[in-house]
Design an enzyme around this catalytic site. Structure first.
Site, PDB file in Angstrom:
ATOM      1  CB  THR A 172      -0.923   0.033   1.247  1.00 27.47           C
ATOM      2  OG1 THR A 172      -1.435   1.361   1.439  1.00 27.47           O
ATOM      3  CG2 THR A 172      -0.184  -0.358   2.525  1.00 27.47           C
ATOM      4  CD  GLU A 210      -2.053   5.183   5.070  1.00 29.51           C
ATOM      5  OE1 GLU A 210      -1.577   5.148   6.206  1.00 29.51           O
ATOM      6  OE2 GLU A 210      -2.533   6.202   4.575  1.00 29.51           O
ATOM      7  CE1 TYR A 242      -3.961  -1.659   5.923  1.00 26.97           C
ATOM      8  CE2 TYR A 242      -2.972   0.379   5.155  1.00 26.97           C
ATOM      9  CZ  TYR A 242      -3.580  -0.831   4.885  1.00 26.97           C
ATOM     10  OH  TYR A 242      -3.795  -1.202   3.579  1.00 26.97           O
ATOM     11  CE  LYS A 286      -2.156  -4.338   3.991  1.00 28.35           C
ATOM     12  NZ  LYS A 286      -2.433  -5.417   3.041  1.00 28.35           N
TER      13      LYS A 286
END
Ligand code: NAP
Ligand code: GDD
Length: 322
Positions: free
Chosen positions: A125, A127, A149, A153
């Site tokens: 991701t 992110e 998160y 990830k």
């Protein structure tokens, strides 16, 4: 007939990917975690619910992940399962770490031991870029995650790279920027806005409370992005790819597009509520999809205006039926 295993098949991307793979003639297996209420509505929306072989399992449970790999004997595994809502990851940091981080190792380890020819896709991701270290992010941009998160990830991303380099697995990581659709979860900002605009238009809601509407995202359409996932596993060599549109837009402008579409001015309805601000924000994301275009021949087909209109039309119909 090729066999595929999709974890997270009941999610937004899982539903679009299942449709794509079934259309290509794959036998599609889905790892599904036990839930007390129905979680297959997206698969019904895509018209694929009856065409999937369901395997019970949870990414936190290595035994069930291993069994799913053995039972599906997959040519390709797409690891889409995750606690994917960034805001929730501060409240469930450990679960997020186990499912989104360690869960990837459960799957890679099962492939290494029982099915080493299997090609593997990891749902990484944007992110991971978090506090961005370059104005436009690509495969060489350093990571700086800003949420539990993002941190989980990042572990999933690096363990994928590590198993590729350590055990010669065909393991690829797709660093996907935000992608949306009418099947997007209602807690994510695009769906929250299109659902609210539809309700306000139909007199079923009065206002919409949002957090940081100056945040900027590179938004694309989920239907386009699952094609990039599939293309990655068709390459001779595994690799990492940024998948994005190359355009970034504020939440504020996305609201304007949605409300405009139903003849409303978002300024009359949007209220700022500190409850929706995050402990640490990712202010801006902007991807550079040049490598995906060059190597995979992939290009986004849907711009933000078209995407938000598609979501608004679907929500207007759904809200009218309630
Ligand atoms: P989503 O709609 O939230 O779907 C997540 C899926 O994971 C659901 O099927 C969910 O099952 C499943 N899941 C959650 N916890 C699990 C567990 N412990 N064991 C097994 N399955 C579990 O997410 P999405 O938008 O489709 O995204 C797919 C993947 O891409 C995720 O890994 C996400 O982090 C990543 N990603 C998404 C975007 C984006 O913009 N959409 C961008 C970059 C990366 P239930 O439905 O039963 O809860
Ligand atoms: N959800 C939400 N709700 N977000 C809001 C709100 C609100 O009321 N108000 C402002 N925002 C801002 C968030 O602070 C964030 O900056 C931006 O809108 C987007 O939030 P989300 O739609 O929740 O998505 P995300 O960017 O945090 O995460 C999504 O994209 C990632 C890829 O960059 C998820 O799909 C992740 O799983 C994915 O990895």
């Amino acid at each position: 007939m090729k066999s595929a295993l999709i974890t997270g098949i009941t999610g937004q991307d899982g539903a679009y990917l299942a449709r794509l793979l079934l259309d290509k003639g794959y036998k599609v297996h889905g790892l599904v975690a036990r839930r007390s209420s129905d979680s297959r509505w997206r698969l019904r929306e895509m018209g694929v619910e009856a065409d999937i072989v369901y395997l019970d399992g949870d990414m936190a449970d290595a035994c069930s992940v291993q069994r799913a790999v053995i039972q599906s004997a997959p040519d390709e595994v797409y690891n889409l399962a995750a606690q994917s809502f960034v805001a929730a990851s501060w409240n469930q940091p450990v679960t997020t770490g186990i499912v989104d981080g360690l869960g990837v190792t459960h799957l890679l380890e099962a492939i290494r031991q029982f099915s080493p020819h299997t090609r593997f896709y990891q749902a990484s991701t944007s992110e991971m870029f978090g506090l961005i270290q370059a104005e436009q992010q690509d495969e060489n941009t350093p990571f700086y995650p800003r949420s539990p998160y993002g941190v989980a990830k990042l572990y999933g991303h690096w363990i994928t790279v590590n198993y590729r380099e350590s055990f010669d697995l065909h393991a690829s990581s797709g660093i996907l920027f935000n992608h949306e659709s009418p099947l997007r979860g209602i807690e994510f900002v695009t769906r929250k806005v299109t659902d609210a605009a539809a309700r306000i238009k139909q007199g079923k809601q009065q206002e919409l409370a949002l957090g940081n509407i100056d945040a900027k995202r590179d938004w694309g359409f989920a239907g386009d992005y699952v094609e990039a996932m599939w293309l990655m596993l068709q390459q001779d060599k595994p690799d990492d790819f940024v998948v994005a549109t190359g355009v970034t837009t504020t939440v504020r402008e996305m609201c304007r597009i949605a409300f405009d579409h139903v003849g409303l001015n978002y300024r009359d309805y949007v209220k700022i509520d500190p409850a929706f601000f995050r402990p640490a924000e990712v202010e801006v994301l902007l991807g550079n999809p040049a490598k995906a275009q060059r190597v995979l021949g992939w290009k986004p087909k849907t711009d933000l205006d078209t995407l938000i209109r598609m979501m608004m039309d679907a929500d207007m119909k759904r809200v009218a039926k309630e």
